[in-house]
Design an enzyme around this catalytic site. Structure first.
Site, PDB file in Angstrom:
ATOM      1  N   SER A  50       0.831  -1.207   0.000  1.00 19.35           N
ATOM      2  CA  SER A  50       0.000   0.000   0.000  1.00 19.35           C
ATOM      3  C   SER A  50       0.859   1.249   0.000  1.00 19.35           C
ATOM      4  O   SER A  50       0.620   2.192  -0.767  1.00 19.35           O
ATOM      5  CB  SER A  50      -0.924   0.008   1.229  1.00 19.35           C
ATOM      6  OG  SER A  50      -1.867  -1.048   1.150  1.00 19.35           O
TER       7      SER A  50
ATOM      8  N   HIS B 118      -2.788   6.525   3.606  1.00 19.16           N
ATOM      9  CA  HIS B 118      -3.016   5.077   3.713  1.00 19.16           C
ATOM     10  C   HIS B 118      -4.346   4.782   4.388  1.00 19.16           C
ATOM     11  O   HIS B 118      -5.063   3.858   4.017  1.00 19.16           O
ATOM     12  CB  HIS B 118      -1.863   4.447   4.498  1.00 19.16           C
ATOM     13  CG  HIS B 118      -2.013   2.987   4.756  1.00 19.16           C
ATOM     14  ND1 HIS B 118      -2.470   2.490   5.960  1.00 19.16           N
ATOM     15  CD2 HIS B 118      -1.769   1.912   3.963  1.00 19.16           C
ATOM     16  CE1 HIS B 118      -2.492   1.173   5.899  1.00 19.16           C
ATOM     17  NE2 HIS B 118      -2.077   0.798   4.700  1.00 19.16           N
TER      18      HIS B 118
END
Length: 207
Positions: free
Chosen positions: A14, A40
């Site tokens: 990510s 995130h």
């Protein structure tokens, strides 16, 4: 095709994708980990521009955490999202007074919000505190009033409430207060953002 990945690999990938999508956009090294952790958490790249840091805010927050400070959250959701184990390793704990019956009773009697009374309660804590405000602009207004009368000395204020009423204005009150602060300017924010900023600081000191 969906690939099954362990949690650590999902997080690593990510952040890799976030870096790719940022492209040539250079982030201040002091602020980078906080900004990326918020992205995130939210998948919202507006925070590259929306997050405002007073001078030395990250360093002051890290210093306070190393010294074992506590964190005060304005919601149980923010409290739940903060890594309490990482904080405990440093000697700190998370407080949230919003659900206390006596806070609710006093707020009703005075005609103010529970968030405001919670900040007054937090100001009486003996340990230095980081204030993580993700929901209630009235908590920021109360903090500013407590600051102005010398009733509280926060190690850091994370001011990221989300909403429409007094949200923008309350954040500016904190930025003008002359204290270490990390603020999400505008209407965006939330309890998840407040927790993400706390965790971004904590993870720089170990998990």
């Amino acid at each position: 095709m969906i690939h099954k990945l362990p949690p650590a690999e999902i997080e690593r990938r990510s952040f890799e994708i976030i870096g790719e999508l940022l492209g040539d956009r250079a982030l201040d090294p002091e602020k980078e980990l906080v900004i990326k952790r918020v992205i995130h958490t939210t998948a919202d790249f507006d925070y590259v521009d929306n997050l405002v840091f007073t001078e030395g805010a990250v360093a002051r927050g890290l210093e306070a955490l190393r010294s074992g400070c506590d964190i005060v959250a304005d919601t149980q959701m923010a409290r739940a999202g903060i890594n309490k184990r990482a904080l405990a390793k440093l000697g700190g704990e998370v407080h949230c007074f919003i659900s206390d019956p006596d806070v609710a009773r006093e707020a009703g009697e005075r005609g103010v919000t529970r968030a405001a009374v919670s900040m007054e309660r937090a100001a009486k804590l003996e340990k230095p505190c980081i204030f993580a405000i993700g929901n209630a602009p009235t908590a920021l207004v109360a903090l500013r009033e407590l600051l102005d009368c010398g009733a509280v000395k926060p190690a850091l204020i994370i001011g990221v409430p989300v909403g429409f009423v007094n949200v923008v204005e309350s954040k500016e009150l904190i930025l003008e207060a002359g204290v270490p602060a990390i603020v999400a300017r505008g209407r965006k924010g939330g309890s998840n953002v407040a927790a993400a900023v706390c965790n971004a600081l904590l993870y720089q000191l170990g998990r």
